[in-house]
Design a protein around this motif. Structure first.
Motif, short mmCIF file in Angstrom:
data_model
loop_
_atom_site.label_atom_id
_atom_site.label_comp_id
_atom_site.label_asym_id
_atom_site.label_seq_id
_atom_site.Cartn_x
_atom_site.Cartn_y
_atom_site.Cartn_z
N ASP A 182 69.69 142.45 3.21
CA ASP A 182 69.84 143.44 2.14
C ASP A 182 69.32 142.94 0.79
O ASP A 182 69.60 143.53 -0.24
CB ASP A 182 71.30 143.86 2.02
CG ASP A 182 72.20 142.69 1.63
OD1 ASP A 182 71.77 141.51 1.71
OD2 ASP A 182 73.36 142.94 1.24
N THR A 183 68.54 141.88 0.78
CA THR A 183 68.07 141.30 -0.47
C THR A 183 67.22 142.27 -1.28
O THR A 183 66.51 143.11 -0.74
CB THR A 183 67.26 140.01 -0.23
OG1 THR A 183 66.99 139.40 -1.49
CG2 THR A 183 65.95 140.28 0.49
N ARG A 184 67.29 142.10 -2.60
CA ARG A 184 66.42 142.85 -3.51
C ARG A 184 65.33 141.94 -4.08
O ARG A 184 64.62 142.30 -4.99
CB ARG A 184 67.25 143.48 -4.63
CG ARG A 184 68.26 144.49 -4.06
CD ARG A 184 68.75 145.53 -5.01
NE ARG A 184 67.88 145.95 -6.07
CZ ARG A 184 66.90 146.87 -5.99
NH1 ARG A 184 66.64 147.46 -4.85
NH2 ARG A 184 66.18 147.19 -7.04
N TRP A 185 65.21 140.73 -3.52
CA TRP A 185 64.26 139.73 -4.01
C TRP A 185 62.84 140.29 -4.11
O TRP A 185 62.11 140.02 -5.04
CB TRP A 185 64.30 138.50 -3.10
CG TRP A 185 63.42 137.37 -3.55
CD1 TRP A 185 62.12 137.16 -3.19
CD2 TRP A 185 63.76 136.31 -4.44
NE1 TRP A 185 61.63 136.02 -3.79
CE2 TRP A 185 62.64 135.48 -4.58
CE3 TRP A 185 64.92 135.98 -5.14
CZ2 TRP A 185 62.63 134.35 -5.36
CZ3 TRP A 185 64.92 134.84 -5.93
CH2 TRP A 185 63.77 134.04 -6.03
N TRP A 186 62.45 141.07 -3.14
CA TRP A 186 61.06 141.57 -3.05
C TRP A 186 60.88 142.93 -3.71
O TRP A 186 59.76 143.43 -3.77
CB TRP A 186 60.63 141.65 -1.59
CG TRP A 186 60.79 140.36 -0.85
CD1 TRP A 186 61.70 140.08 0.13
CD2 TRP A 186 60.03 139.17 -1.04
NE1 TRP A 186 61.56 138.80 0.57
CE2 TRP A 186 60.53 138.20 -0.15
CE3 TRP A 186 58.98 138.81 -1.88
CZ2 TRP A 186 60.02 136.91 -0.06
CZ3 TRP A 186 58.46 137.53 -1.80
CH2 TRP A 186 58.99 136.60 -0.89
N ALA A 187 61.95 143.53 -4.23
CA ALA A 187 61.89 144.92 -4.73
C ALA A 187 61.02 145.09 -5.97
O ALA A 187 60.54 146.21 -6.23
CB ALA A 187 63.30 145.42 -5.03
N SER A 188 60.79 144.04 -6.71
CA SER A 188 60.05 144.16 -7.97
C SER A 188 58.62 143.64 -7.88
O SER A 188 57.99 143.35 -8.91
CB SER A 188 60.80 143.40 -9.07
OG SER A 188 62.09 143.91 -9.22
N GLN A 196 58.46 141.36 -11.77
CA GLN A 196 59.31 141.35 -12.95
C GLN A 196 60.65 141.92 -12.52
O GLN A 196 60.87 143.12 -12.55
CB GLN A 196 58.70 142.17 -14.08
CG GLN A 196 59.49 142.04 -15.35
CD GLN A 196 58.79 142.65 -16.55
OE1 GLN A 196 57.69 143.16 -16.46
NE2 GLN A 196 59.45 142.59 -17.69
N PRO A 197 61.59 141.03 -12.10
CA PRO A 197 62.83 141.49 -11.50
C PRO A 197 63.84 142.12 -12.47
O PRO A 197 64.73 142.84 -12.04
CB PRO A 197 63.40 140.24 -10.86
CG PRO A 197 62.78 139.11 -11.62
CD PRO A 197 61.45 139.60 -12.06
N PHE A 198 63.71 141.84 -13.76
CA PHE A 198 64.62 142.39 -14.76
C PHE A 198 63.78 142.96 -15.89
O PHE A 198 62.71 142.44 -16.21
CB PHE A 198 65.56 141.31 -15.30
CG PHE A 198 66.40 140.66 -14.25
CD1 PHE A 198 67.58 141.24 -13.81
CD2 PHE A 198 66.00 139.45 -13.67
CE1 PHE A 198 68.35 140.64 -12.83
CE2 PHE A 198 66.78 138.85 -12.69
CZ PHE A 198 67.95 139.43 -12.27
N GLU A 199 64.27 144.00 -16.51
CA GLU A 199 63.53 144.66 -17.58
C GLU A 199 63.17 143.68 -18.70
O GLU A 199 62.10 143.77 -19.29
CB GLU A 199 64.37 145.81 -18.13
CG GLU A 199 63.64 146.69 -19.11
CD GLU A 199 64.46 147.89 -19.51
OE1 GLU A 199 64.65 148.07 -20.72
OE2 GLU A 199 64.90 148.64 -18.61
N ASP A 200 64.07 142.72 -18.99
CA ASP A 200 63.83 141.80 -20.09
C ASP A 200 63.35 140.41 -19.63
O ASP A 200 63.31 139.48 -20.41
CB ASP A 200 65.08 141.65 -20.95
CG ASP A 200 66.28 141.11 -20.20
OD1 ASP A 200 66.24 141.04 -18.95
OD2 ASP A 200 67.27 140.74 -20.86
N SER A 201 63.00 140.30 -18.37
CA SER A 201 62.50 139.02 -17.87
C SER A 201 60.99 138.96 -18.04
O SER A 201 60.32 139.98 -18.17
CB SER A 201 62.86 138.82 -16.39
OG SER A 201 62.08 139.65 -15.56
#
Length: 185
Positions: free
Chosen positions: A81-87, A167-172
């Motif tokens: 269920d990882t979100r690692w690849w979602a971005s 870019q996994p986070f908006e501010d990363s």
């Protein structure tokens, strides 16, 4: 290197949390990164606690025999269920991002105090964390601009190759996604 180093593995975030946070503040402060919201101690603590709740999370903390903190690293196997690849910005081949909990280890963080940098401590921390892990491969994210590209070059010298960007986070920052076989000769 100032003194010999001892490495200790832990899966108990409560046992190491303050140590990790203190070192994050020191090291990120050395690089002038704490004023960026993504690198604030509060945001880092949120990520640390979220990672540590996942099955298989583990850290390695390095200290001198006298107890002085040298550095740490941590990582987590990627679950189904990882979100690692979602971005990911670029698509990866079919099946590449399929995770099972035993396919990919995410190497999520590493910090080494200034007196020990340049003495191979980061590589030893990395290798201690990876030792004994059954996963097929290991991935990490690195800001390709960090240290004018020198940090990414270090990971490349350890056998990692860039497979894309995310870019996994908006501010990363936009990170280079790097991968290598876990069993690297």
């Amino acid at each position: 290197m100032p003194e010999p180093i001892e490495f200790r593995r832990s899966r108990d975030v409560d046992e190491v949390r303050q140590t990790i946070l203190d070192l994050h503040v020191e090291v990120r402060g050395d690089f002038g990164l704490l004023d960026r919201p993504f690198n604030s101690v509060e945001r880092f603590d949120e990520r640390l606690l979220a990672y540590a709740q996942r099955p298989g999370w583990e850290t390695v903390v390095a200290r001198t025999p006298g107890g002085e903190l040298v550095g740490f690293c941590f990582g987590t196997p990627l679950g189904a269920d990882t979100r690692w690849w979602a971005s990911m910005i670029n698509p990866l081949p079919d099946g590449y991002t399929t995770e099972t909990g035993t396919r990919t280890l995410a190497f999520q963080e590493i910090c080494v105090r200034k007196p020990w940098r340049g003495h191979g401590v980061a590589r030893r921390l990395h290798d201690k964390l990876l030792a004994g892990h059954p996963e097929e491969r290991v991935t990490l994210l690195v800001n390709p601009a960090a240290g004018d590209g020198k940090l990414k070059a270090v990971y490349e010298s350890w056998g990692y190759e860039e497979i894309g960007r995310q870019q996994p986070f908006e501010d990363s920052p936009q990170f280079a996604v790097m991968m290598r076989p876990l069993r690297h000769s």
